[in-house]
Design a protein around this motif. Structure first.
Motif, PDB file in Angstrom:
ATOM      1  N   ASP A 281      75.432  19.351  -7.510  1.00 27.21           N
ATOM      2  CA  ASP A 281      75.572  20.004  -8.819  1.00 27.21           C
ATOM      3  C   ASP A 281      75.310  19.019  -9.955  1.00 27.21           C
ATOM      4  O   ASP A 281      74.683  19.368 -10.963  1.00 27.21           O
ATOM      5  CB  ASP A 281      76.968  20.608  -8.975  1.00 27.21           C
ATOM      6  CG  ASP A 281      77.155  21.903  -8.197  1.00 27.21           C
ATOM      7  OD1 ASP A 281      76.144  22.505  -7.770  1.00 27.21           O
ATOM      8  OD2 ASP A 281      78.323  22.322  -8.020  1.00 27.21           O
ATOM      9  N   ILE A 282      75.779  17.782  -9.800  1.00 30.91           N
ATOM     10  CA  ILE A 282      75.564  16.768 -10.840  1.00 30.91           C
ATOM     11  C   ILE A 282      74.081  16.385 -10.897  1.00 30.91           C
ATOM     12  O   ILE A 282      73.469  16.370 -11.966  1.00 30.91           O
ATOM     13  CB  ILE A 282      76.430  15.520 -10.575  1.00 30.91           C
ATOM     14  CG1 ILE A 282      77.916  15.856 -10.783  1.00 30.91           C
ATOM     15  CG2 ILE A 282      76.008  14.356 -11.491  1.00 30.91           C
ATOM     16  CD1 ILE A 282      78.870  14.788 -10.280  1.00 30.91           C
ATOM     17  N   GLN A 283      73.499  16.114  -9.735  1.00 31.51           N
ATOM     18  CA  GLN A 283      72.097  15.668  -9.697  1.00 31.51           C
ATOM     19  C   GLN A 283      71.131  16.750 -10.147  1.00 31.51           C
ATOM     20  O   GLN A 283      70.087  16.448 -10.731  1.00 31.51           O
ATOM     21  CB  GLN A 283      71.740  15.170  -8.290  1.00 31.51           C
ATOM     22  CG  GLN A 283      72.447  13.878  -7.943  1.00 31.51           C
ATOM     23  CD  GLN A 283      72.204  13.427  -6.517  1.00 31.51           C
ATOM     24  OE1 GLN A 283      71.812  14.212  -5.652  1.00 31.51           O
ATOM     25  NE2 GLN A 283      72.436  12.142  -6.267  1.00 31.51           N
TER      26      GLN A 283
ATOM     27  N   GLY B 251      71.815  18.986 -12.397  1.00 29.58           N
ATOM     28  CA  GLY B 251      72.066  19.333 -13.789  1.00 29.58           C
ATOM     29  C   GLY B 251      72.856  20.619 -13.968  1.00 29.58           C
ATOM     30  O   GLY B 251      72.985  21.122 -15.094  1.00 29.58           O
ATOM     31  N   ASN B 252      73.409  21.175 -12.897  1.00 33.04           N
ATOM     32  CA  ASN B 252      74.205  22.405 -12.990  1.00 33.04           C
ATOM     33  C   ASN B 252      75.546  22.176 -13.682  1.00 33.04           C
ATOM     34  O   ASN B 252      76.149  23.119 -14.183  1.00 33.04           O
ATOM     35  CB  ASN B 252      74.451  23.016 -11.605  1.00 33.04           C
ATOM     36  CG  ASN B 252      73.197  23.621 -11.016  1.00 33.04           C
ATOM     37  OD1 ASN B 252      72.274  23.987 -11.727  1.00 33.04           O
ATOM     38  ND2 ASN B 252      73.157  23.701  -9.696  1.00 33.04           N
ATOM     39  N   VAL B 253      76.019  20.938 -13.662  1.00 34.27           N
ATOM     40  CA  VAL B 253      77.272  20.601 -14.341  1.00 34.27           C
ATOM     41  C   VAL B 253      77.030  19.397 -15.231  1.00 34.27           C
ATOM     42  O   VAL B 253      76.107  18.606 -15.000  1.00 34.27           O
ATOM     43  CB  VAL B 253      78.422  20.294 -13.349  1.00 34.27           C
ATOM     44  CG1 VAL B 253      78.776  21.506 -12.517  1.00 34.27           C
ATOM     45  CG2 VAL B 253      78.087  19.113 -12.471  1.00 34.27           C
ATOM     46  N   GLU B 254      77.847  19.261 -16.235  1.00 38.95           N
ATOM     47  CA  GLU B 254      77.744  18.133 -17.153  1.00 38.95           C
ATOM     48  C   GLU B 254      78.929  17.214 -16.916  1.00 38.95           C
ATOM     49  O   GLU B 254      80.068  17.670 -16.843  1.00 38.95           O
ATOM     50  CB  GLU B 254      77.759  18.644 -18.595  1.00 38.95           C
ATOM     51  CG  GLU B 254      77.597  17.572 -19.629  1.00 38.95           C
ATOM     52  CD  GLU B 254      77.639  18.137 -21.035  1.00 38.95           C
ATOM     53  OE1 GLU B 254      78.030  17.380 -21.934  1.00 38.95           O
ATOM     54  OE2 GLU B 254      77.311  19.310 -21.222  1.00 38.95           O
ATOM     55  N   THR B 255      78.658  15.943 -16.791  1.00 40.06           N
ATOM     56  CA  THR B 255      79.736  14.976 -16.604  1.00 40.06           C
ATOM     57  C   THR B 255      80.253  14.522 -17.962  1.00 40.06           C
ATOM     58  O   THR B 255      79.551  14.634 -18.971  1.00 40.06           O
ATOM     59  CB  THR B 255      79.259  13.757 -15.794  1.00 40.06           C
ATOM     60  OG1 THR B 255      78.204  13.113 -16.503  1.00 40.06           O
ATOM     61  CG2 THR B 255      78.777  14.166 -14.413  1.00 40.06           C
ATOM     62  N   ILE B 256      81.487  14.054 -17.973  1.00 33.49           N
ATOM     63  CA  ILE B 256      82.068  13.501 -19.193  1.00 33.49           C
ATOM     64  C   ILE B 256      82.631  12.121 -18.856  1.00 33.49           C
ATOM     65  O   ILE B 256      82.990  11.858 -17.702  1.00 33.49           O
ATOM     66  CB  ILE B 256      83.170  14.404 -19.791  1.00 33.49           C
ATOM     67  CG1 ILE B 256      84.317  14.605 -18.810  1.00 33.49           C
ATOM     68  CG2 ILE B 256      82.593  15.740 -20.233  1.00 33.49           C
ATOM     69  CD1 ILE B 256      85.509  15.332 -19.403  1.00 33.49           C
TER      70      ILE B 256
ATOM     71  N   ARG C  19      79.328  18.928  -4.925  1.00 35.37           N
ATOM     72  CA  ARG C  19      79.549  18.401  -6.276  1.00 35.37           C
ATOM     73  C   ARG C  19      78.469  17.396  -6.670  1.00 35.37           C
ATOM     74  O   ARG C  19      77.994  17.407  -7.809  1.00 35.37           O
ATOM     75  CB  ARG C  19      80.938  17.765  -6.374  1.00 35.37           C
ATOM     76  CG  ARG C  19      82.046  18.797  -6.307  1.00 35.37           C
ATOM     77  CD  ARG C  19      83.407  18.168  -6.438  1.00 35.37           C
ATOM     78  NE  ARG C  19      84.459  19.151  -6.230  1.00 35.37           N
ATOM     79  CZ  ARG C  19      85.701  18.976  -6.622  1.00 35.37           C
ATOM     80  NH1 ARG C  19      86.065  17.878  -7.247  1.00 35.37           N
ATOM     81  NH2 ARG C  19      86.605  19.910  -6.393  1.00 35.37           N
TER      82      ARG C  19
END
Length: 100
Positions: free
Chosen positions: A74-76, A78-83, A71
């Motif tokens: 994935d965040i670092q 850019g595969n997922v966007e945080t909210i 996870r």
């Protein structure tokens, strides 16, 4: 001679021919203290394991470490966007409210 009255509360005994209803199980569970409920829920989750295998605490910890590393990656990457947290809570509250 004094008269004694004895009240007998009959508790149904459950055999393989007779099972408790979901409502009876829920009622019995809610009569337990929090620690007993937690143990019962934990055992229920274990019963859902279709393989019948249980993982050791070390295996569970390793699996969580791997999941967290994935996870973070994935965040670092850019595969997922945080909210924002408040937005996530608001979304969860709205979803729960819609279920009622």
């Amino acid at each position: 001679m004094p008269l004694a009255i004895i009240l007998i509360h009959e508790v149904p005994s459950y055999t393989s021919d007779m099972s408790m209803t979901v409502a009876e199980v829920e009622q019995a569970m809610l009569a337990l203290d929090q620690r007993e409920i937690a143990a019962l829920v934990h055992r229920g989750i274990q019963a859902l394991d279709q393989d019948g295998e249980t993982a050791s605490q070390e295996e569970v910890d390793a699996a969580w470490r791997n999941e967290l590393a994935k996870r973070i990656d994935d965040i670092q990457s850019g595969n997922v966007e945080t909210i924002p947290l408040e937005e996530a809570f608001a979304s969860a509250r709205a979803a729960l409210a819609a279920m009622r």
